[in-house]
Design an enzyme around this catalytic site. Structure first.
Site, PDB file in Angstrom:
ATOM      1  CG  HIS A 204      -2.096   1.112   1.212  1.00 57.75           C
ATOM      2  ND1 HIS A 204      -1.826   2.362   1.824  1.00 57.75           N
ATOM      3  CD2 HIS A 204      -2.995   1.279   0.746  1.00 57.75           C
ATOM      4  CE1 HIS A 204      -2.723   3.163   1.568  1.00 57.75           C
ATOM      5  NE2 HIS A 204      -3.590   2.536   0.906  1.00 57.75           N
ATOM      6  CB  CYS A 205       4.145   2.135   1.744  1.00 53.97           C
ATOM      7  SG  CYS A 205       3.547   1.549   3.214  1.00 53.97           S
ATOM      8  CB  ILE A 206       5.188   1.289  -3.317  1.00 56.13           C
ATOM      9  CG1 ILE A 206       4.677  -0.165  -3.666  1.00 56.13           C
ATOM     10  CG2 ILE A 206       6.311   1.218  -2.019  1.00 56.13           C
ATOM     11  CD1 ILE A 206       5.668  -0.933  -4.384  1.00 56.13           C
TER      12      ILE A 206
END
Length: 215
Positions: A204-206
């Site tokens: 989800h972070c990228i």
């Protein structure tokens, strides 16, 4: 993106990343004290100002503040407590929560603290949360220290879910089953996320979901 989708672009002085909030689409936003109130991001912010700005920009009406994120996220290259690695709203009223069940890991205490906060809170409708735990994989440490490996850090896409995998077949499969139950009708695919987590993030972070534009 706004130009290509003929979408109104709303500017804001609030410094925030996509992984710093989660919403339910019905007025609720999840935040952490150590992100939105981080003096390096928003030196003059307090809860009231943050909530007012989110109400103006994304239309939320009810904020649930978590006190912190996972331990590893406070390292030099961490985000200082992004919510997208500890909790997400799978659907209105339903939260998926990271659960570290090994007392040897410092997040054992952290995740219990977060659960207590969520159990004492409600959504924008005033209803208590249904909380489903996503147990952490068995690995506790890597060469840098205690890991922050979390299945909460997944991406929901059209018709599917991209889930984090950590090379532990049993734990990965258990997380996949929980996600399949939480997102009925979507195909859950596991991707090895260890190289991403080693560099300070997760699936989800990228990435970032793009909501449909409504009139």
């Amino acid at each position: 993106i706004a130009e290509r989708t003929d979408t109104e672009l709303i500017s804001s002085v609030l410094v925030n990343e996509g992984g710093g909030i989660h919403v339910d689409g019905e007025g609720t936003v999840l935040l952490t004290d150590t992100v939105q109130l981080d003096p390096r991001r928003n030196p003059f912010a307090d809860r009231q100002r943050v909530e007012a700005e989110l109400a103006r920009t994304i239309g939320t009406t009810h904020a649930v503040w978590l006190p912190r994120g996972l331990t590893r996220d406070y390292d030099e290259f961490g985000t200082n407590g992004h919510v997208d690695i500890v909790a997400t709203i799978a659907s209105p009223g339903h939260i998926l929560l990271h659960a570290q069940r090994d007392p040897e890991h410092p997040d054992f205490a952290v995740t219990r603290q977060l659960r207590a906060v969520l159990e004492a809170s409600t959504d924008a409708a005033g209803d208590p949360w249904r909380i489903t735990e996503l147990p952490a994989p068995a690995t506790l440490r890597d060469e840098e220290g205690f890991v922050d490996w979390s299945y909460v850090n997944h991406l929901v896409v059209n018709g599917g879910v991209v889930a984090c995998g950590f090379g532990e077949p049993e734990a990965d499969a258990a997380a996949r089953a929980i996600l399949e139950d939480a997102y009925p009708g979507r195909r859950v695919v596991t991707v090895d996320a260890r190289p991403i987590f080693a560099r300070g993030g997760g699936i989800h972070c990228i990435t970032q979901q793009q909501p449909a534009v409504t009139a």
